[in-house]
Design an enzyme around this catalytic site. Structure first.
Site, PDB file in Angstrom:
ATOM      1  N   PHE A 199       0.810  -1.229   0.000  1.00 51.89           N
ATOM      2  CA  PHE A 199       0.000   0.000   0.000  1.00 51.89           C
ATOM      3  C   PHE A 199       0.841   1.277   0.000  1.00 51.89           C
ATOM      4  CE2 PHE A 199       0.447   2.121   4.091  1.00 51.89           C
ATOM      5  CZ  PHE A 199       1.072   1.153   4.868  1.00 51.89           C
TER       6      PHE A 199
ATOM      7  N   CYS B 223      17.038  12.582   8.926  1.00 54.10           N
ATOM      8  CA  CYS B 223      15.755  12.395   8.260  1.00 54.10           C
ATOM      9  C   CYS B 223      14.908  11.397   9.016  1.00 54.10           C
ATOM     10  CB  CYS B 223      16.018  11.890   6.852  1.00 54.10           C
ATOM     11  SG  CYS B 223      14.527  11.541   5.957  1.00 54.10           S
TER      12      CYS B 223
ATOM     13  N   GLU C 168      -5.148  -3.862  -1.700  1.00 51.43           N
ATOM     14  CA  GLU C 168      -6.598  -3.639  -1.614  1.00 51.43           C
ATOM     15  C   GLU C 168      -6.888  -2.348  -0.845  1.00 51.43           C
ATOM     16  OE1 GLU C 168      -4.799  -5.920  -0.244  1.00 51.43           O
ATOM     17  OE2 GLU C 168      -5.335  -6.255   1.847  1.00 51.43           O
ATOM     18  N   ARG C 169      -5.854  -1.782  -0.203  1.00 58.32           N
ATOM     19  CA  ARG C 169      -6.099  -0.572   0.582  1.00 58.32           C
ATOM     20  C   ARG C 169      -6.046   0.707  -0.247  1.00 58.32           C
ATOM     21  NH1 ARG C 169      -2.325  -1.989   5.638  1.00 58.32           N
ATOM     22  NH2 ARG C 169      -1.574  -3.658   4.318  1.00 58.32           N
TER      23      ARG C 169
ATOM     24  N   LYS D 147      -1.820  -7.050  -9.208  1.00 60.17           N
ATOM     25  CA  LYS D 147      -2.715  -7.186  -8.055  1.00 60.17           C
ATOM     26  C   LYS D 147      -2.209  -6.187  -7.011  1.00 60.17           C
ATOM     27  CE  LYS D 147      -3.473  -8.390  -4.379  1.00 60.17           C
ATOM     28  NZ  LYS D 147      -3.733  -7.400  -3.311  1.00 60.17           N
TER      29      LYS D 147
HETATM   30  P1  NAD Z   1       1.510  -6.730   2.976  1.00 58.23           P
HETATM   31  O1  NAD Z   1       2.560  -7.780   2.962  1.00 58.23           O
HETATM   32  O2  NAD Z   1       0.463  -6.772   4.007  1.00 58.23           O
HETATM   33  O3  NAD Z   1       0.720  -6.730   1.554  1.00 58.23           O
HETATM   34  C1  NAD Z   1       1.398  -6.694   0.323  1.00 58.23           C
HETATM   35  C2  NAD Z   1       0.531  -7.369  -0.738  1.00 58.23           C
HETATM   36  O4  NAD Z   1       0.339  -8.743  -0.402  1.00 58.23           O
HETATM   37  C3  NAD Z   1      -0.851  -6.759  -0.895  1.00 58.23           C
HETATM   38  O5  NAD Z   1      -1.171  -6.692  -2.262  1.00 58.23           O
HETATM   39  C4  NAD Z   1      -1.754  -7.729  -0.156  1.00 58.23           C
HETATM   40  O6  NAD Z   1      -3.040  -7.802  -0.692  1.00 58.23           O
HETATM   41  C5  NAD Z   1      -1.047  -9.054  -0.317  1.00 58.23           C
HETATM   42  N1  NAD Z   1      -1.226  -9.958   0.829  1.00 58.23           N
HETATM   43  C6  NAD Z   1      -1.369  -9.608   2.127  1.00 58.23           C
HETATM   44  N2  NAD Z   1      -1.476 -10.693   2.913  1.00 58.23           N
HETATM   45  C7  NAD Z   1      -1.400 -11.763   2.095  1.00 58.23           C
HETATM   46  C8  NAD Z   1      -1.419 -13.174   2.309  1.00 58.23           C
HETATM   47  N3  NAD Z   1      -1.558 -13.686   3.519  1.00 58.23           N
HETATM   48  N4  NAD Z   1      -1.302 -13.974   1.244  1.00 58.23           N
HETATM   49  C9  NAD Z   1      -1.144 -13.473  -0.005  1.00 58.23           C
HETATM   50  N5  NAD Z   1      -1.103 -12.145  -0.256  1.00 58.23           N
HETATM   51  C10 NAD Z   1      -1.229 -11.301   0.761  1.00 58.23           C
HETATM   52  O7  NAD Z   1       2.299  -5.333   2.980  1.00 58.23           O
HETATM   53  P2  NAD Z   1       1.684  -3.853   3.133  1.00 58.23           P
HETATM   54  O8  NAD Z   1       1.239  -3.656   4.538  1.00 58.23           O
HETATM   55  O9  NAD Z   1       0.777  -3.549   2.030  1.00 58.23           O
HETATM   56  O10 NAD Z   1       3.003  -2.973   2.883  1.00 58.23           O
HETATM   57  C11 NAD Z   1       3.937  -2.664   3.873  1.00 58.23           C
HETATM   58  C12 NAD Z   1       5.088  -3.649   3.894  1.00 58.23           C
HETATM   59  O11 NAD Z   1       5.776  -3.638   2.630  1.00 58.23           O
HETATM   60  C13 NAD Z   1       6.149  -3.290   4.923  1.00 58.23           C
HETATM   61  O12 NAD Z   1       6.588  -4.470   5.560  1.00 58.23           O
HETATM   62  C14 NAD Z   1       7.248  -2.654   4.101  1.00 58.23           C
HETATM   63  O13 NAD Z   1       8.543  -2.752   4.676  1.00 58.23           O
HETATM   64  C15 NAD Z   1       7.179  -3.471   2.850  1.00 58.23           C
HETATM   65  N6  NAD Z   1       7.778  -2.765   1.719  1.00 58.23           N
HETATM   66  C16 NAD Z   1       8.975  -3.207   1.247  1.00 58.23           C
HETATM   67  C17 NAD Z   1       9.593  -2.548   0.207  1.00 58.23           C
HETATM   68  C18 NAD Z   1      10.894  -3.042  -0.356  1.00 58.23           C
HETATM   69  O14 NAD Z   1      11.389  -2.420  -1.267  1.00 58.23           O
HETATM   70  N7  NAD Z   1      11.467  -4.126   0.115  1.00 58.23           N
HETATM   71  C19 NAD Z   1       8.974  -1.423  -0.374  1.00 58.23           C
HETATM   72  C20 NAD Z   1       7.733  -1.009   0.135  1.00 58.23           C
HETATM   73  C21 NAD Z   1       7.156  -1.684   1.177  1.00 58.23           C
END
Ligand code: NAD
Length: 392
Positions: free
Chosen positions: A100, A217, A127-128, A124
Site C-alpha cells: 500500500f 531524516c 486492496e487498501r 494485483k
Molecule cells: P503486505 O505484505 O500486508 O501486503 C502486500 C501485498 O500482499 C498486498 O497486495 C496484499 O493484498 C497481499 N497480501 C497480504 N497478505 C497476504 C497473504 N496472507 N497472502 C497473499 N497475499 C497477501 O504489505 P503492506 O502492509 O501492504 O506494505 C507494507 C510492507 O511492505 C512493509 O513491511 C514494508 O517494509 C514493505 N515494503 C517493502 C519494500 C521493499 O522495497 N522491500 C517497499 C515497500 C514496502
C-alpha cells in the site's frame, strides 16, 4: 494475458518502446489527478504523492530504451566455423503483487519493464489503495497497450493465491511485508514460477560524531548514534523538528505528514509505543494522543522519538511502519556496524559522516542491499538495481 502474449511478444521492441513513450507522457499529463487519488486513499501529502509518481515514471522512461536493453550477445568462432549467440526473450505471463505504501511507484517498478520486454502482466495492487494503480492501467491502455497485455485484479489473499497457483502464470514479483514475501516465494516456487519477493525493512542510519546533523531524516526507523555526545546532539536536534511537524489531511496546504493508513495500523503503532515505554526506552517525543480538530475520527499520529533503545526491545525488533524513530547508542563505529549487520533485515542503510575512510569502509562491510553516504533514503534510480538482503 495468455491470449495476448503471442502477438505482443513478437512485436519489435521498438514498437513496444513507442507505447512506453506515450505512457510516460500520459502519466506526466495526469500527475495531479493521480496524486489526488493517492492522497485520498493512502493519506500521504500531495507533494509526497507526486514524488511517488515521479519515481515510478522514471522506470517508464527507462523502459523507453528497451530496444537497446534487449540486445543479445554474439561470439564468433566458439569452435571452428561455429558462432554462438544469446537472445533475450519474454518470460510469458507475469504477475505483480504490491504493497500500500507506494501505490504508483511500486506497480510502475514492475509492469512497464515487464511489458516493454514483451511479457503480458496481471497487477494485483494493495486492496487498501487500488485507485491509482487502476488509473495507471487505464492510461497504459490509452497509450496503446493492447487489451490483455496489462490487466488488473483486485482482492487480497484469495486473489493472490489464484495467481500463485495458476498454471498459465510464469513469473511473480512481490513487494510487501516479510511474512507474506516468504509465503509468496515458497508457494510460487513450488508451482514452478520464477519469483522475486522483496520483504520488510528496519533501516538503520549510523550517525558518526563528525556528521552534519542538519541532514538527518525521519524516513529511517533506527538511528545508531556513535558516542553519547552524538546521541545527545541528535535528540536535541530532532526533538523540535518532530514536535513542529505539520500534521493533517494530505490534501491541505503546508502539511508535512498525513494520517496512517488504517485504524488497525494506528492501533498497532500505538501498542508498540506503549511497549517501548514499558520496556524502559526514553520517550523523547510522544506522538500518541494527537487529536486534530475537525478530524477526530482520522488516523492521525504525531511523530515519536525514542532514545536509549536496546536491541531486545520490541520497538527495535518489530517493523513499526509508522512515524516512530528510535535512537540506539553505540560506543564506537565497529559496535554500530556490528549492530546493523546483526539485524535480520537488510534493505537499506546510510552512514552520516565527513570521514571518507569511514564511509568507504561502511559501504564495503555493511551487510545491506542498498547503502547511502550522507543520503537518508538510499533508493537507487531506475537504471540501477534495487533489492534487499537477508529477510528483506
Ligand atoms: P503486505 O505484505 O500486508 O501486503 C502486500 C501485498 O500482499 C498486498 O497486495 C496484499 O493484498 C497481499 N497480501 C497480504 N497478505 C497476504 C497473504 N496472507 N497472502 C497473499 N497475499 C497477501 O504489505 P503492506 O502492509 O501492504 O506494505 C507494507 C510492507 O511492505 C512493509 O513491511 C514494508 O517494509 C514493505 N515494503 C517493502 C519494500 C521493499 O522495497 N522491500 C517497499 C515497500 C514496502
Amino acid at each position: 494475458a495468455k491470449a495476448a502474449l503471442p502477438a505482443w511478444s513478437s512485436l519489435p521492441p521498438l514498437r513496444r518502446a513507442r507505447v512506453m513513450f506515450r505512457f510516460n507522457e500520459l502519466i506526466l499529463a495526469h500527475t495531479d489527478e493521480l496524486a489526488e487519488l493517492i492522497t485520498h486513499e493512502h493519506g500521504k501529502t500531495i507533494e509526497d504523492a507526486k514524488g511517488d509518481i515521479l519515481r515510478g515514471r522514471e522506470v517508464v522512461e527507462f523502459a523507453c530504451g528497451i530496444p537497446h536493453l534487449m540486445r543479445g550477445d554474439f561470439t564468433e568462432d566458439v569452435g571452428s566455423g561455429v558462432d554462438a549467440y544469446s537472445i533475450r526473450q519474454s518470460v510469458g505471463v507475469c504477475t505483480g503483487i504490491t504493497p500500500f505504501n507506494f501505490p504508483a511507484m511500486i506497480p510502475l517498478w514492475m509492469f512497464p519493464l515487464a511489458i516493454a520486454c514483451g511479457n503480458t502482466f496481471i497487477l494485483k495492487p494493495s486492496e487498501r489503495d487500488p485507485s491509482c494503480p487502476f488509473r495507471l492501467v487505464e492510461l497504459a491502455h490509452e497509450a496503446g497497450v493492447p487489451e490483455g497485455v496489462i490487466n488488473m485484479v483486485n482482492g487480497d489473499k484469495e486473489a493472490v493465491d489464484a495467481l500463485l497457483t495458476h498454471p498459465d502464470v510464469d513469473a511473480v514479483s512481490f513487494v510487501g511485508s516479510t511474512p507474506v514475501a516468504s509465503y509468496i516465494y515458497a508457494t510460487a516456487a513450488e508451482h514452478g514460477k520464477r519469483v522475486q519477493a522483496l520483504g520488510g525493512a528496519k533501516n538503520h542510519m549510523v550517525v558518526m560524531p563528525d556528521a552534519d546533523l542538519d541532514q538527518g531524516c525521519m524516513a529511517v526507523s533506527v538511528a545508531v548514534a556513535v558516542g553519547d555526545d552524538t546521541g545527545d546532539a541528535l535528540v536535541e536536534k530532532l526533538t523540535p523538528k518532530i514536535q513542529e511537524l505539520k500534521i493533517g489531511p494530505g490534501t491541505a496546504d503546508d502539511i508535512e505528514m498525513g494520517p496512517v493508513i488504517t485504524k488497525q495500523a494506528q492501533d498497532r503503532i500505538l501498542n508498540l509505543i506503549d511497549q517501548g515505554v514499558a520496556d524502559g526506552a526514553t520517550l523523547a517525543v510522544d506522538g500518541r494522543g494527537l487529536k486534530l480538530q475537525g478530524y477526530e475520527d482520522g488516523y492521525f499520529m504525531g511523530g515519536t522519538l525514542f532514545d536509549h533503545v536496546t536491541e531486545d526491545m520490541s520497538i527495535y525488533t518489530e517493523e513499526v511502519f509508522g512515524p516512530v524513530l528510535v535512537i540506539v547508542r553505540a560506543s564506537d563505529y565497529e559496535t554500530a556496524l556490528d549492530m546493523v549487520n546483526r539485524n535480520e533485515y537488510g534493505n537499506g542503510t546510510a552512514i552520516f559522516t565527513k570521514d571518507g575512510d569511514a564511509a568507504r569502509d561502511f559501504a564495503e562491510r555493511v551487510q545491506i542491499g542498498m547503502v547511502g553516504v550522507n543520503v537518508p533514503i538510499p533508493v537507487p534510480v531506475a537504471y540501477h538495481s534495487f533489492g534487499g538482503w537477508k529477510r528483506s
